[in-house]
Design an enzyme around this catalytic site. Sequence first.
Site, PDB file in Angstrom:
ATOM      1  N   LYS A 124       0.844  -1.210   0.000  1.00  0.00           N
ATOM      2  CA  LYS A 124       0.000   0.000   0.000  1.00  0.00           C
ATOM      3  C   LYS A 124       0.878   1.259   0.000  1.00  0.00           C
ATOM      4  CE  LYS A 124      -3.789  -2.567   1.054  1.00  0.00           C
ATOM      5  NZ  LYS A 124      -3.270  -3.928   0.933  1.00  0.00           N
ATOM      6  N   LYS A 156      -8.394   1.608   4.556  1.00  0.00           N
ATOM      7  CA  LYS A 156      -7.983   0.197   4.534  1.00  0.00           C
ATOM      8  C   LYS A 156      -6.736  -0.020   5.370  1.00  0.00           C
ATOM      9  CE  LYS A 156      -5.925   0.738  -0.081  1.00  0.00           C
ATOM     10  NZ  LYS A 156      -6.072   0.345  -1.501  1.00  0.00           N
ATOM     11  N   ARG A 190      -5.323  -5.042 -12.860  1.00  0.00           N
ATOM     12  CA  ARG A 190      -4.030  -5.588 -12.465  1.00  0.00           C
ATOM     13  C   ARG A 190      -3.126  -5.573 -13.701  1.00  0.00           C
ATOM     14  NH1 ARG A 190      -2.111  -9.145  -8.794  1.00  0.00           N
ATOM     15  NH2 ARG A 190      -2.864  -7.529  -7.396  1.00  0.00           N
ATOM     16  N   ARG A 210     -10.616  -6.339 -12.754  1.00  0.00           N
ATOM     17  CA  ARG A 210     -11.426  -7.098 -11.796  1.00  0.00           C
ATOM     18  C   ARG A 210     -12.605  -6.240 -11.391  1.00  0.00           C
ATOM     19  NH1 ARG A 210      -6.270  -7.794  -8.296  1.00  0.00           N
ATOM     20  NH2 ARG A 210      -6.193  -5.649  -9.051  1.00  0.00           N
ATOM     21  N   ARG A 260     -15.246  -3.457  -3.876  1.00  0.00           N
ATOM     22  CA  ARG A 260     -13.961  -4.128  -4.036  1.00  0.00           C
ATOM     23  C   ARG A 260     -13.979  -5.011  -5.273  1.00  0.00           C
ATOM     24  NH1 ARG A 260     -13.885  -7.195   1.484  1.00  0.00           N
ATOM     25  NH2 ARG A 260     -15.950  -7.682   0.648  1.00  0.00           N
ATOM     26  N   ASP A 276      -1.825  -2.152  -9.319  1.00  0.00           N
ATOM     27  CA  ASP A 276      -3.281  -2.029  -9.319  1.00  0.00           C
ATOM     28  C   ASP A 276      -3.637  -0.611  -9.713  1.00  0.00           C
ATOM     29  OD1 ASP A 276      -3.498  -4.628  -8.557  1.00  0.00           O
ATOM     30  OD2 ASP A 276      -4.041  -4.223  -6.473  1.00  0.00           O
ATOM     31  N   GLU A 329      -2.099   0.456  -5.727  1.00  0.00           N
ATOM     32  CA  GLU A 329      -1.222  -0.450  -4.975  1.00  0.00           C
ATOM     33  C   GLU A 329      -0.139  -0.983  -5.894  1.00  0.00           C
ATOM     34  OE1 GLU A 329      -2.963  -3.720  -2.736  1.00  0.00           O
ATOM     35  OE2 GLU A 329      -4.531  -2.398  -1.967  1.00  0.00           O
ATOM     36  N   ASN A 354       1.879  -4.497  -5.925  1.00  0.00           N
ATOM     37  CA  ASN A 354       1.974  -5.815  -5.295  1.00  0.00           C
ATOM     38  C   ASN A 354       3.319  -6.449  -5.608  1.00  0.00           C
ATOM     39  OD1 ASN A 354      -1.001  -6.513  -4.309  1.00  0.00           O
ATOM     40  ND2 ASN A 354      -1.106  -5.308  -6.186  1.00  0.00           N
TER      41      ASN A 354
END
Length: 318
Positions: free
Chosen positions: A128, A163, A213, A228, A236, A276, A284, A286
Site C-alpha cells: 500500500k 484500509k 491488475r 477485476r 472491491r 493495481d 497499490e 503488489n
Amino acid sequence: MNMSVKLAVVMDPIRDISAKKDTTLAMLLAAQDRGWSLSYIEQTGLYLDDGIAMAECSTLRVANDLQNWFSLSKPTRQSLSDFDVILMRKDPPFDNEYIYSTYILEAAEKQGVLIVNKPQSLRDCNEKVFATQFPHCCTPVLVASSPALLREFYIQHEDVIFKPLDGMGGTSIFRIKPNDPNLSVIIETLTEFGKHQIMAQKFIPEISTGDKRILMIDGKPVDYALARIPALNETRGNLAAGGSSKGVPLTDRDRWICEQVGPTLKEKGLIFVGLDVIGDYLTEINVTSPTCIRELNAAFDLDIAGDLMECITAKLEN
C-alpha cells in the site's frame, strides 16, 4: 544455459493451490518446459545453520493437470547456494515470519543466488505505502493513525476508502460516503483507537469498470491488464471478494503510470510485480506474490510466465 538452471520455489502448500488459476504453478510449468530442475520449499523449511542459508527441499515435478498437478520427492536438507534462482512466492500475511524468511533468502543472495523478488525490497516496499512514492500517479492519499487526521481527510474528500496496510484480497476495506454514521467506529476499528497506521484514499468511481491488475516484468508492462470488476453493490474488485474479471488492453494512461514506476522496480530488483490501477490512478504495487498470469494468458494467448523465465535467464547469464 537453459538445460542446467536449478530453480527453487518458496510457496504455500502446493497441494492446496487452485491448479486452474495459480500463478506460481504457471511459473513452475514454464521453468520445467525449459528443462530446468525444480525444487520445492515451504516457508517453515527455511533455516540458517551457522549463517548458511539452508532448506528442507523436495524435488518437484509439475503437470498441467487439474487432478494431479505435482509430485514431490522426500525432502532433503540442502544449501540454498546450490540453486541458481529462488522464487519467493509465499502469500501474505506479511508478518514477522515472512520477514525472517527474507533474512534467510538474503543470506542465499549473498552467496550468489538470484532471488525473485529481491528480499530487501520485499521488506522495504509495503504494497500500500510503496504506491505513495509516486504521488503524481495516485488519487489523494493519507497514511496515518491519528483519528483527527483521518477525519479531516474524510471531511475534505467526502467519499473515501479506508484500509489496513497489511490486508490482502480486499479484506477490511471500507468505503465511507458523505454523512456516514459509522465514521468513528470504522476509524476506531481499523486504527485500534489510534495505535495503527492505515491508508485513506479518495474514492475513485471508476472502480465500477474494474480494478486493473497490470503485470510488470523487470520494469516493463505486459500489454494487457486484468480488470477485476466488483460484484453488484460492492466497492472491491478483488476476485477473492466475489468480483469477476475480463482482460483489457493497456490505455495510454496505464502505460504512462508503468513508465513512472518501472525504473524504480528495476532498480530495486523487483522483477515480477503487479500494479493495481483504478481509472487514472495507481492504488497499490503488489510485490510479494502477484497473480493473474493464467487469466491473461488464456484471454490473449500470452506466455507471461515464459517471458519471466526469459528475463531470469538473461539475468543469470549476466
